[in-house]
Each structure stands twice: as structure tokens, then as C-alpha cells.
Design a protein around this motif. Structure first.
Motif, mmCIF file in Angstrom:
data_model
loop_
_atom_site.group_PDB
_atom_site.id
_atom_site.type_symbol
_atom_site.label_atom_id
_atom_site.label_comp_id
_atom_site.label_asym_id
_atom_site.label_seq_id
_atom_site.Cartn_x
_atom_site.Cartn_y
_atom_site.Cartn_z
ATOM 1 N N LEU A 1 0.817 -1.230 0.070
ATOM 2 C CA LEU A 1 -0.238 -0.143 -0.051
ATOM 3 C C LEU A 1 0.836 1.122 -0.053
ATOM 4 C CD1 LEU A 1 -2.787 -1.172 2.580
ATOM 5 C CD2 LEU A 1 -2.592 -1.789 0.307
ATOM 6 N N LYS B 1 -6.083 3.214 2.280
ATOM 7 C CA LYS B 1 -5.052 2.172 3.127
ATOM 8 C C LYS B 1 -5.959 1.250 4.126
ATOM 9 C CE LYS B 1 -0.782 4.435 2.373
ATOM 10 N NZ LYS B 1 0.448 5.171 3.076
ATOM 11 N N VAL C 1 2.422 -1.868 4.419
ATOM 12 C CA VAL C 1 1.838 -0.473 4.293
ATOM 13 C C VAL C 1 3.173 0.575 4.380
ATOM 14 C CG1 VAL C 1 0.552 1.273 5.477
ATOM 15 C CG2 VAL C 1 -0.008 -1.255 5.618
ATOM 16 N N CYS D 1 -2.741 4.362 -2.984
ATOM 17 C CA CYS D 1 -3.690 5.047 -2.255
ATOM 18 C C CYS D 1 -3.630 6.573 -2.318
ATOM 19 C CB CYS D 1 -3.650 4.574 -0.822
ATOM 20 S SG CYS D 1 -3.930 2.851 -0.667
#
Length: 345
Positions: free
Chosen positions: A46, A54, A124, A147
């Protein structure tokens, strides 16, 4: 076993962007959602600055894998995370989320990710992180989920708000969607929460008006880089300072603001050059990725009134500010405020 209605439920809960041709629909995000839903991929990275998306993607993984063990790790827990990776999923399927992956010893995890596994792994990345060699390697073996935020200077957010209301059976009237955006700003969590309040307040009536927004929606907007920039263009120093004070509530590093101001001053400079070459507003907007109506009604007139000499001087002054911001050890707000005052000299 997955729930039989997983796909329908997932789409209803995570279809966060409307189908639109106005530059709003983040197709790579939607494609990644579909890949997750249909189990085409189980490794995801992400990236991008929009925290809301996210979180939506992580929540979507829980819907797709309802019986899986959910494990989340931060950089100070990477030893435990490595043990989980190396231990294997002997006790059933797992969803493994590594927060701030860029702050971990990425190479150790990448070697583990290359091994076959039924785990759903979500890496992430922090906002604004540079794509280093390990991150590029991770993206090569996983699906990158972009994102990104929507454009703040157009009508992307109002259209998105209207679409979210429509999903719940409500109609936004009297430009109430734009008014809601004006009170919340681009914080998508705030927008969604205020919409929920409106839905409860309106009940089954189905229509949301400007008056409803004024009665229900809290004013939580933090000034954006765009609003500060436009105050400076109008030489509204008081407005720029008020906006900067609001901006400081959620930002303690001002390099993003400096970079933004530099980018848009350079766009204005290029507008003047292109206008001298007889470029149309449509061509200028297409080249600079700014809506034509904003070029025509807002930015081009201001750029022409300032002229190349003034714009060039302000770009040069901003370059000096960039260097001083990196070197100065004190309160950098003073440097920003001094730069704002230079617009009235």
C-alpha cells in the motif's frame, strides 16, 4: 471457508471511489480491490498519502478472509513478525499487515515473501517515502495498491461526497456536497463521519440540503496548501497566516508546503510563457494538469498580471527559503511567515 456473500459485501463496504471519468476514479486501487476479492493476488504493497484508502483496503482483507487470523506488526515488533513469517501458517490462513514497512529491515521480509504461502500479506508504506531498492523489490513480487488523494482544486471531493450519499439512497441538493467539503476539507475520515451524521439526522427523507449541512456538519477543515497559495496570490497575507496557523495543527514539517508553492509558482511562470506563444487555455490546462476553467478564470489572469519578472523573483526567493528551512535549527514557522510577508513588498 469464505462467506457466500463476500463479494457483494466487500464491494458495498470498500467501493470508496465512484465510477467517474473526471479523474477521480483511482483505477489501480479498484483493480487491486478486485484482485483481492477474487483471490488473484495475496501480496500487496500500500503506497501513497491517503490513509483512509489504506485502512479501507485492510478492512476489505478481513471481509475476504473472514476466518483468518489477523496479525498486525509495527517496526518495533519486526522480530515477532519475522518469527511469524518463518513459522509458517500451520494453524490456518492468516492476514499479516506490516505497518511502516519502509522502517523495517525490508530485505529480511522480502526473502520470506518470495516463498510460497497462503497468507495474505499487506505491506503499508509511510506517506511520502522514497521508493528505494528494497521497496522496488517488494513491489516487484507484490501488487502495488496506490492510495492517492483526489485533487483539491477541482470538484473531485464534492462528486465523491455526492456518490457516497447516493449509495445510501440520499440526494445532495443546493450544492450541499460542496458545502460539506468546505467544512471538512479533504480529510476522508472526517467526510465519511459527517455523512453518517447527516444520514442519521435525515432518517428516511432522502434529501440533504445546505441547511442540513449547516445544522449537522462540524467545521473541522484544516487549511490546505491550495488555500494558502491562493491567499498569497491575492496578497491576502492575513488570510495566508490564518491558513498557515490552521495548517500547523496537523503538520510539523513544512517542506511539503514549500515544494507545493514552488511547483505552482513554476506552473504560473510556464502559463505566461505559453500564453506568449498563443497557447489556448485548454492546451495550457492539459499540459499543466489544471482544469481549463481554473486556468481561464483564476490562474492565468493572475499570472499575466504578475508577469515573468515577479514570478521569477518569487521562485528564486522560494529556492532560498528551501535551503534555509533545511539548515535552520529553530522554529521554522518564522521562516515561512517571513516568506509570506515578502508578498507585500
Amino acid at each position: 471457508m469464505r462467506a457466500s456473500n463476500t463479494i457483494r459485501l466487500l464491494w458495498n463496504t470498500t467501493n470508496v471511489l465512484p465510477s467517474s471519468t473526471n479523474g477521480i476514479c483511482n483505477m489501480k486501487f479498484q483493480e487491486a480491490l478486485r484482485s483481492l476479492k477474487f483471490n488473484k493476488d495475496t501480496r500487496f504493497v500500500l503506497s501513497g498519502p491517503e490513509y483512509y484508502l489504506k485502512e479501507q483496503f485492510i478492512q476489505a482483507s478481513k471481509v475476504v478472509y473472514p476466518g483468518s487470523q489477523f496479525l498486525m506488526f509495527y517496526p518495533d515488533m519486526q522480530a515477532e513478525a519475522l518469527e511469524v513469517f518463518q513459522g509458517g501458517n500451520f494453524f490456518g490462513d492468516r492476514i499479516i499487515v506490516l505497518r511502516q514497512f519502509n522502517d523495517m529491515k525490508m530485505d529480511l521480509f522480502i526473502s520470506a515473501l518470495e516463498k510460497p504461502s497462503k497468507d495474505c500479506v499487506i505491506l503499508v508504506l509511510s506517506e511520502g517515502v522514497t521508493k528505494t531498492k528494497p521497496i522496488t523489490k517488494a513491489i516487484s513480487i507484490a501488487t502495488e495498491v496506490e492510495c492517492n488523494r483526489m485533487r483539491e482544486y477541482g470538484d473531485d471531493y464534492p462528486i465523491w461526497i455526492s456518490a457516497k450519499a447516493s449509495e445510501r439512497g440520499f440526494v445532495m441538493r443546493e450544492h450541499s456536497e460542496a458545502q460539506l467539503y468546505g467544512r471538512t476539507g479533504s480529510n476522508m475520515f472526517a467526510i465519511v463521519n459527517e455523512l453518517k451524521k447527516l444520514f442519521i439526522y435525515k432518517g428516511d427523507t432522502g434529501v440533504i440540503t445546505s441547511d442540513d449541512v449547516l445544522k449537522v456538519v462540524s467545521e473541522t477543515m484544516v487549511s490546505t496548501t491550495y488555500s494558502i497559495f491562493e491567499c498569497l496570490l491575492k496578497r491576502d497575507i492575513a488570510g495566508a497566516l490564518r491558513g498557515f496557523e490552521s495548517y500547523c495543527r496537523v503538520h510539523d514539517n513544512f517542506m511539503e508546503l514549500v515544494s507545493f508553492l514552488g511547483t505552482y509558482l513554476e506552473k504560473l511562470y510556464r502559463m505566461v510563457l505559453m500564453r506568449e506563444k498563443k497557447f489556448s487555455e485548454r492546451d495550457i490546462g492539459g499540459i499543466l494538469n489544471i482544469p481549463e476553467y481554473l486556468v481561464k478564470t483564476r490562474y492565468l489572469p493572475k499570472a499575466l498580471s504578475l508577469g515573468l519578472d515577479v514570478l521569477g523573483a518569487r521562485i528564486s526567493s522560494l529556492c532560498d527559503l528551501d535551503v534555509r528551512m533545511r539548515q535552520f535549527k529553530g522554529d521554522k514557522r518564522r521562516l515561512m511567515e517571513a516568506y509570506f510577508f515578502s508578498y507585500v513588498e
